[in-house]
Design a protein around this motif. Structure first.
Motif, PDB file in Angstrom:
ATOM      1  N   THR A  60      19.605  46.275 -51.199  1.00 23.16           N
ATOM      2  CA  THR A  60      18.677  45.623 -50.189  1.00 23.16           C
ATOM      3  C   THR A  60      19.707  45.163 -48.870  1.00 23.16           C
ATOM      4  O   THR A  60      19.344  45.464 -47.712  1.00 23.16           O
ATOM      5  CB  THR A  60      18.111  44.545 -50.680  1.00 23.16           C
ATOM      6  OG1 THR A  60      17.406  44.936 -51.855  1.00 23.16           O
ATOM      7  CG2 THR A  60      17.024  43.469 -49.877  1.00 23.16           C
TER       8      THR A  60
ATOM      9  N   GLY B 169      20.114  47.538 -46.342  1.00 24.30           N
ATOM     10  CA  GLY B 169      19.059  47.902 -45.689  1.00 24.30           C
ATOM     11  C   GLY B 169      17.995  49.115 -46.151  1.00 24.30           C
ATOM     12  O   GLY B 169      17.076  49.484 -45.705  1.00 24.30           O
ATOM     13  N   PHE B 170      18.392  49.208 -47.643  1.00 24.34           N
ATOM     14  CA  PHE B 170      17.376  50.194 -48.244  1.00 24.34           C
ATOM     15  C   PHE B 170      16.124  49.607 -48.870  1.00 24.34           C
ATOM     16  O   PHE B 170      16.241  48.195 -49.072  1.00 24.34           O
ATOM     17  CB  PHE B 170      18.250  51.037 -49.293  1.00 24.34           C
ATOM     18  CG  PHE B 170      19.076  51.904 -48.994  1.00 24.34           C
ATOM     19  CD1 PHE B 170      18.730  53.111 -48.746  1.00 24.34           C
ATOM     20  CD2 PHE B 170      20.603  51.642 -49.164  1.00 24.34           C
ATOM     21  CE1 PHE B 170      19.794  54.230 -48.321  1.00 24.34           C
ATOM     22  CE2 PHE B 170      21.474  52.525 -48.670  1.00 24.34           C
ATOM     23  CZ  PHE B 170      21.026  53.953 -48.341  1.00 24.34           C
ATOM     24  N   SER B 171      15.124  50.215 -48.871  1.00 19.33           N
ATOM     25  CA  SER B 171      13.816  49.720 -49.300  1.00 19.33           C
ATOM     26  C   SER B 171      13.670  49.750 -50.841  1.00 19.33           C
ATOM     27  O   SER B 171      13.496  51.117 -51.500  1.00 19.33           O
ATOM     28  CB  SER B 171      12.580  50.254 -48.724  1.00 19.33           C
ATOM     29  OG  SER B 171      11.275  49.924 -49.070  1.00 19.33           O
TER      30      SER B 171
ATOM     31  N   LEU C   2      12.383  49.602 -54.703  1.00 22.11           N
ATOM     32  CA  LEU C   2      11.243  49.535 -55.532  1.00 22.11           C
ATOM     33  C   LEU C   2      11.244  48.703 -56.810  1.00 22.11           C
ATOM     34  O   LEU C   2      12.458  48.727 -57.426  1.00 22.11           O
ATOM     35  CB  LEU C   2      10.245  50.794 -56.078  1.00 22.11           C
ATOM     36  CG  LEU C   2      10.318  51.610 -54.720  1.00 22.11           C
ATOM     37  CD1 LEU C   2       9.768  52.999 -55.254  1.00 22.11           C
ATOM     38  CD2 LEU C   2       9.251  51.200 -53.771  1.00 22.11           C
TER      39      LEU C   2
ATOM     40  N   ILE D  94      14.515  53.947 -54.671  1.00 25.62           N
ATOM     41  CA  ILE D  94      14.296  53.593 -53.324  1.00 25.62           C
ATOM     42  C   ILE D  94      13.227  54.285 -52.593  1.00 25.62           C
ATOM     43  O   ILE D  94      13.175  55.363 -52.897  1.00 25.62           O
ATOM     44  CB  ILE D  94      15.352  53.548 -52.367  1.00 25.62           C
ATOM     45  CG1 ILE D  94      16.367  54.850 -52.519  1.00 25.62           C
ATOM     46  CG2 ILE D  94      16.785  52.468 -52.920  1.00 25.62           C
ATOM     47  CD1 ILE D  94      17.424  55.064 -51.424  1.00 25.62           C
ATOM     48  N   ASP D  95      12.704  53.789 -51.531  1.00 26.82           N
ATOM     49  CA  ASP D  95      11.619  54.487 -50.789  1.00 26.82           C
ATOM     50  C   ASP D  95      12.376  54.838 -49.361  1.00 26.82           C
ATOM     51  O   ASP D  95      12.607  54.263 -48.585  1.00 26.82           O
ATOM     52  CB  ASP D  95      10.457  53.410 -50.420  1.00 26.82           C
ATOM     53  CG  ASP D  95       9.192  54.162 -49.671  1.00 26.82           C
ATOM     54  OD1 ASP D  95       9.443  55.380 -49.129  1.00 26.82           O
ATOM     55  OD2 ASP D  95       8.199  53.646 -49.777  1.00 26.82           O
TER      56      ASP D  95
ATOM     57  N   GLU E  41      10.967  54.508 -45.557  1.00 26.72           N
ATOM     58  CA  GLU E  41      11.146  53.481 -44.683  1.00 26.72           C
ATOM     59  C   GLU E  41      12.296  53.787 -43.821  1.00 26.72           C
ATOM     60  O   GLU E  41      12.544  53.071 -42.802  1.00 26.72           O
ATOM     61  CB  GLU E  41      11.685  52.182 -45.414  1.00 26.72           C
ATOM     62  CG  GLU E  41      10.765  51.821 -46.730  1.00 26.72           C
ATOM     63  CD  GLU E  41       9.450  50.808 -45.881  1.00 26.72           C
ATOM     64  OE1 GLU E  41       9.927  50.422 -45.007  1.00 26.72           O
ATOM     65  OE2 GLU E  41       8.498  51.091 -46.524  1.00 26.72           O
TER      66      GLU E  41
END
Ligand code: PMP
Ligand code: GLN
Length: 384
Positions: A300, A303-305, A307, A317-318, A321
């Motif tokens: 996070t 900067g990763f999204s 789940l 991760i998604d 984004e």
């Protein structure tokens, strides 16, 4: 040669682990822990190799292990299983699943599968002659719905192959969904093949509830477990199958001619391990949840999204984004350019319907996770 296997690619887990070995990448792809597993259980196995019986054990499994499985599920899940007629030991959950599909399906029978699904399911179903009917679970909650089940079940449904907790989404189905699925199984006279290998690896106070305990399911469920996940010993390949005698008689025939038995020393160690104090199982969850939190916080902050992950060894991760839509290309770049191996989640879909999710295994030492995070810190800069 049979085209189902002839046309199959090498599994994504093997491919990614090989790339990680070749490139010296941190391997967060294939799901196996850094933790070496409980020492007392491993010593028990070592002693059993030296002092114990190393010839064919009984086909259905060592009586001590079948008894331990029944006692373990009574204690943890309130199940009442007869070790003699309702418990069988297999060489991993994979053998249990393959054998059950061979034993239960006749050519043309329909099999309900939930996407994303573990990569072994579809080829095994097809090779057994089953016709897949997919239910595509929708992010972010991956819930079952009346409508999606109604579209997949028919009067030709023979088997429903259900994985809970679910690899790769790291979700646990709520009781309401289990009850809904049970009603469909009963209504369509279907057998539920329940892959519950992640039953102990659940976090945040979640308890695993087996589908076999739902109303009407006791006689129509085949419950599959694996010591690999319960003891962080994924190479051991000791699985267990629990089912009513009517089903077990047939499942045993498939086991008889697929592997026949499972190494007796490992069975003996697993029997010992299943009787460990509750504190062992609680600690397993707490330690894994701590690794999950450390890795999630790191991702996070880069900067990763991220789940949510309520179970298993996995965190997703998604990448949508980041403006990306090709998980396979992303994972290749990750391993080749950044030195971190991960799994593209499209591998868990028959037609790759979802291409924006990437799975990491967080069941690793802090130093391994930190090394991966360090390498991942360059990814966002490059993607931007
Ligand atoms: N099913 C699922 C959902 C899994 O994640 C795994 C292993 N990761 C297996 C089955 C295979 O278990 P085993 O190694 O006991 O064959
Ligand atoms: N189940 C493991 C995972 O999901 C992989 C097992 C395998 O390599 N077949 O990562």
């Amino acid at each position: 040669m049979n085209p189902i296997f002839a046309e199959l690619q090498t599994s994504v887990f093997e491919t990614m682990s090989r790339l990680a070995r070749e490139t010296g990448a941190v391997n967060l792809g294939q799901g196996f822990p850094d933790d070496p597993g409980p020492e007392d259980v491993r010593r028990h196995a070592a002693n059993a190799v030296i002092e114990g019986w190393n010839q064919y054990p009984p086909m259905m499994g060592l009586p001590e292990l079948r008894g331990a499985v029944a006692a373990h599920y009574r204690h943890w899940q309130g199940l009442d299983l007869d070790p003699e007629s309702e418990v069988m030991v297999t060489s991993g959950a994979t053998e249990a699943l393959a054998g059950a599909l061979l034993a239960l399906i006749e050519p043309g029978d329909e099999v309900v599968l939930f996407e994303p699904m573990y990569d072994a399911y579809l080829p095994l179903v097809r090779r057994a002659g089953g016709v897949p009917r997919f239910v595509t679970l929708q992010p972010p909650h991956f819930r079952l719905t009346e409508g999606s089940l109604a579209a997949a079940f028919s009067d030709r449904t023979k088997v429903v192959l259900f994985n809970n907790p679910l690899n790769p989404t790291a979700t646990v189905f709520p009781d309401e969904d289990l009850a809904l699925l049970a009603r469909f199984c009963v209504r369509h006279d279907a057998i539920a093949l329940c892959d519950e290998v992640w039953e102990h690896v659940v976090f945040d106070g979640v308890r695993h509830h087996p589908l076999i305990a739902q109303e009407g399911m006791r006689e129509r469920s085949v419950k599959v477990g694996s010591a690999g996940k319960i003891f962080n010993l994924t190479g051991w390949k000791v699985g267990f199958v629990c089912a009513a005698p009517r089903l077990m008689r047939v499942l045993a025939k498939a086991h008889q001619f697929v592997t026949f038995t499972t190494p007796p020393n490992l069975q003996s160690a697993v029997a010992y391990g299943l009787g460990k104090d509750d504190s062992y199982f609680e600690r397993l969850r707490v330690e894994l949840a701590r690794s999950r939190d450390r890795f999630a916080a790191g991702l996070t902050s880069l900067g990763f999204s991220v789940l949510p992950s309520r179970a298993t060894y996995f965190l997703n991760i998604d990448i949508a984004e980041l403006g990306l839509d090709d998980d396979v290309a992303f994972c290749r770049r990750l391993v080749l350019d950044h030195g971190v191996a991960a799994i593209p989640v499209s591998a868990f879909y028959a037609e790759g319907a979802v291409r924006n999710v990437v799975r990491f295994c967080f069941a690793k030492r802090d130093a391994t996770l930190d090394a991966a995070l360090d390498r991942l810190s360059g990814v966002i800069r490059r993607a931007a």
